[in-house]
Design an enzyme around this catalytic site. Structure first.
Site, PDB file in Angstrom:
ATOM      1  N   LEU A   1       1.002  -1.135   0.085  1.00  0.00           N
ATOM      2  CA  LEU A   1       0.042   0.027   0.086  1.00  0.00           C
ATOM      3  C   LEU A   1       1.005   1.128  -0.047  1.00  0.00           C
ATOM      4  O   LEU A   1       1.809   1.385   0.991  1.00  0.00           O
ATOM      5  CB  LEU A   1      -0.798   0.019   1.252  1.00  0.00           C
ATOM      6  CG  LEU A   1      -1.874   0.979   1.506  1.00  0.00           C
ATOM      7  CD1 LEU A   1      -2.814   0.478   2.490  1.00  0.00           C
ATOM      8  CD2 LEU A   1      -1.722   2.392   1.706  1.00  0.00           C
TER       9      LEU A   1
ATOM     10  N   HIS B   1       2.071  -4.562 -16.495  1.00  0.00           N
ATOM     11  CA  HIS B   1       1.324  -4.413 -15.158  1.00  0.00           C
ATOM     12  C   HIS B   1       2.419  -4.015 -14.187  1.00  0.00           C
ATOM     13  O   HIS B   1       2.071  -3.688 -13.019  1.00  0.00           O
ATOM     14  CB  HIS B   1       1.091  -5.675 -14.843  1.00  0.00           C
ATOM     15  CG  HIS B   1       1.916  -6.651 -14.160  1.00  0.00           C
ATOM     16  ND1 HIS B   1       3.211  -6.852 -14.608  1.00  0.00           N
ATOM     17  CD2 HIS B   1       1.909  -7.140 -12.993  1.00  0.00           C
ATOM     18  CE1 HIS B   1       3.951  -7.558 -13.889  1.00  0.00           C
ATOM     19  NE2 HIS B   1       3.152  -7.874 -12.936  1.00  0.00           N
TER      20      HIS B   1
ATOM     21  N   ALA C   1       7.043  -2.960 -13.586  1.00  0.00           N
ATOM     22  CA  ALA C   1       8.233  -2.693 -13.943  1.00  0.00           C
ATOM     23  C   ALA C   1       8.849  -4.025 -14.456  1.00  0.00           C
ATOM     24  O   ALA C   1       9.445  -4.522 -15.297  1.00  0.00           O
ATOM     25  CB  ALA C   1       9.388  -2.160 -13.135  1.00  0.00           C
TER      26      ALA C   1
HETATM   27  P1  5GP Z   1       3.538  -8.430  -9.248  1.00  0.00           P
HETATM   28  O1  5GP Z   1       2.028  -8.059  -9.236  1.00  0.00           O
HETATM   29  O2  5GP Z   1       4.224  -8.939 -10.375  1.00  0.00           O
HETATM   30  O3  5GP Z   1       3.979  -8.857  -8.174  1.00  0.00           O
HETATM   31  O4  5GP Z   1       4.093  -6.867  -9.098  1.00  0.00           O
HETATM   32  C1  5GP Z   1       3.660  -5.844  -9.988  1.00  0.00           C
HETATM   33  C2  5GP Z   1       4.723  -4.422  -9.976  1.00  0.00           C
HETATM   34  O5  5GP Z   1       4.582  -3.842  -9.171  1.00  0.00           O
HETATM   35  C3  5GP Z   1       5.932  -4.977 -10.129  1.00  0.00           C
HETATM   36  O6  5GP Z   1       6.373  -5.643 -11.479  1.00  0.00           O
HETATM   37  C4  5GP Z   1       6.938  -4.057  -9.675  1.00  0.00           C
HETATM   38  O7  5GP Z   1       7.394  -3.065 -10.816  1.00  0.00           O
HETATM   39  C5  5GP Z   1       5.797  -2.998  -8.747  1.00  0.00           C
HETATM   40  N1  5GP Z   1       6.193  -2.998  -7.557  1.00  0.00           N
HETATM   41  C6  5GP Z   1       6.561  -3.864  -6.445  1.00  0.00           C
HETATM   42  N2  5GP Z   1       6.634  -3.175  -5.059  1.00  0.00           N
HETATM   43  C7  5GP Z   1       6.359  -2.154  -5.400  1.00  0.00           C
HETATM   44  C8  5GP Z   1       6.361  -1.036  -4.391  1.00  0.00           C
HETATM   45  O8  5GP Z   1       6.494  -1.119  -3.270  1.00  0.00           O
HETATM   46  N3  5GP Z   1       5.723   0.126  -4.861  1.00  0.00           N
HETATM   47  C9  5GP Z   1       5.446   0.409  -6.156  1.00  0.00           C
HETATM   48  N4  5GP Z   1       5.064   1.492  -6.422  1.00  0.00           N
HETATM   49  N5  5GP Z   1       5.511  -0.797  -7.062  1.00  0.00           N
HETATM   50  C10 5GP Z   1       5.817  -1.970  -6.841  1.00  0.00           C
HETATM   51 MN    MN Z   2       0.212  -8.254  -8.658  1.00  0.00          MN
END
Ligand code: 5GP
Ligand code: MN
Ligand code: MN
Length: 499
Positions: A207, A421, A423
């Protein structure tokens, strides 16, 4: 270009094709810049993408988004559009965390209102929003509550007092999958979800309070209620143990009941139920119920966020702080959608020279670590946003920017209405823990960038350190230049809770 024996041809800027050969039903495409392709080619994603083209009924092309990396069977960042009549549906191409997704809540606050109070805010949010591996959610998961969530999604939550009317309109499918079938969700899955209704979970879920640092398309930003320096809240989580168990349940049943199909696939993890089979229908219905559950999960967390902001800023979260839901996007999902595809003389989906015409087909569009990005004018975009296009929310990392895009005009033709979705990971969690130390990452973020991170465990911070992710600005550049998701605004973290 070639990676481990997989050859890619450059079709045009940012579009790379793995030509059809051998048992591949269709060619595959990677949407990436040169540098992102290097990262994507560094793990098993390309092999997984190639394997996915063996799935029966796959429509041209199988796709990997610019943030792609390897996953269970099917790459994260993968889009597989499969004929819903003659093809199949694959739980591994949806992902274990069914309807993992992100939502953004806007506010009337500016960065100045929050500055100096970050720690107070992050502590209060940490207190109010259950996170980590332990049990406990925002509401008590009685049998009625679980049933209501599975059947009716956000509608149930709003009726129970955990939201406002506009939350419904600002969610895909108005927060309720019409084809959800809770009766196909196992008791075991429901038992796992029961004590997790309104909880972030652990690891990659978070969050984050953010400030808007850049606005690229003023008219669209205005329609979304975004302004430079404004404060927004991003919530990332999914269907918790309930979705995970459901994925597991159906993978096992596919192995038992459709071993023949499985035997023809290059990877057991791609297990799929043939379209039209009982199991395909049951999985689709159960997945729909899990989708509803995940929406409720994010809705209950939204409620806690509103209450917390109300307390901290001593104001009414809706009337004073304007904390409306901007939008909620799913990024692990399969959905029946109608798209235009090539057909042969008999009207069957066909590719290349075999395609004599184009036709509207009902497809299971699998988006695993990919976001729907429907353009302006599309009927599935809520009325409030239809003129400008669907909001697409893409997190970066806790130490980098995140983005709000709008579905681009090219998305239907290029990517079955999809874009990235996130990075996307550069390294595994194990590798991350060898590279980074949670406490150091936390201190660096605070001292270097005034980002306040609070987590249940240091290991989580290490696993999710900004350095484990690809360059979000580059991912977004590709999306924008391809016209599949256009840049609207960029945000930057203020404070963050890690599950
Ligand atoms: P996933 O759903 O594949 O676990 O993650 C989605 C994306 O969330 C990741 O590819 C990464 O770019 C981004 N992400 C992961 N942790 C954080 C965070 O703490 N803050 C933000 N803003 N983005 C995050
Ligand atoms: Mn996710
Ligand atoms: Mn997830």
């Amino acid at each position: 270009r070639e990676f481990d024996g997989i050859r890619l041809e450059k079709v045009r800027e940012h579009v790379w094709e793995i030509p059809r050969e051998g048992e591949m039903n269709v060619p595959a495409r990677v949407l990436a810049s040169e540098s992102l392709l290097e990262a994507i080619g560094d793990d098993d994603s390309l092999q997984q993408l190639k394997n996915a083209t063996h799935l029966p009924g796959m429509v041209e092309p199988a796709l990997c988004m610019p943030d792609g990396h390897q996953g269970y069977g099917f790459p994260v960042g993968g889009v597989g559009a499969i004929d819903a009549r003659t093809g199949c549906i694959s739980p591994g191409a949806v992902g274990y965390d069914i309807n993992c997704g992100v939502r953004m809540v806007r506010t009337n606050l500016t960065y100045d209102d929050v500055r100096g109070r970050e720690e107070e805010l992050v502590d209060a949010l940490f207190e109010a929003v259950p996170s980590g591996l332990g049990g406990g959610g925002v509401v008590k998961g009685t049998a009625d509550a679980v049933e209501g969530a599975l059947e009716r999604g956000v509608e149930w939550a709003v009726e129970a007092g955990y939201g406002i009317e506009s939350d419904l309109a600002h969610c895909e499918d108005e927060g309720r999958r019409p084809d959800a079938r809770p009766e196909y969700v196992s008791q075991k899955a429901m038992d796992r979800g029961r004590n997790q209704m309104g909880s972030l979970g652990s690891g990659n879920h978070f969050l984050e309070v953010q400030r808007v640092t850049d606005v690229f398309r003023g008219d669209v930003a205005e329609a979304y209620g975004l302004e430079e320096d404004g404060i927004v809240v991003l919530i990332h989580c999914g269907s918790r143990g309930l979705g995970h168990q459901t994925c597991n349940d159906y993978l096992r049943r596919i192995e038992q009941e459709h071993g023949d199909l499985l035997a023809d696939l290059p990877d057991k993890e791609l297990a799929a139920a043939p379209a039209g089979s009982e199991l395909a229908e049951e999985y689709y219905g159960a997945m729909g119920a899990c989708i509803n559950f995940a929406w409720v999960n994010r809705q209950l967390i939204t409620h806690q966020v509103r209450e917390t902001f109300g307390d901290v800023f001593d104001a009414d979260p809706i009337d004073d702080l304007g904390m409306e839901l901007l939008y909620d996007v799913a990024h692990n999902i399969a959905k029946k959608e109608t798209h235009e595809v090539g057909v042969d003389a008999e009207g069957r989906p066909a590719v290349g020279d075999a395609a004599v015409d184009r036709d509207e087909r009902e497809l299971y569009v699998h988006r695993k670590g990919a976001t729907r990005a429907f353009p302006a004018g599309n009927e599935d975009v809520p009325e409030t946003y239809r003129e400008v296009g669907q909001p697409v929310i893409i997190p970066g990392s806790m130490g980098a920017g995140s983005y709000v895009l709008r579905g681009g005009d090219e998305s239907m033709g290029v990517s079955f209405g999809s874009t990235a979705h996130g990075a996307g990971r550069l390294m595994s969690r194990t590798q991350a823990k060898q590279e980074f130390w949670g406490g150091d990452v936390q201190d660096d973020l605070k001292d270097g960038q005034q980002i306040y991170v609070k987590a249940q465990s240091g290991a989580t911070i290490a696993e999710e350190a900004p350095g484990v992710y690809k360059d979000i600005d580059e991912v977004i550049r590709v999306s924008d230049e391809l016209g599949i998701g256009d840049k609207v605004a960029r945000t930057f973290p203020v404070c963050n809770i890690k599950g």
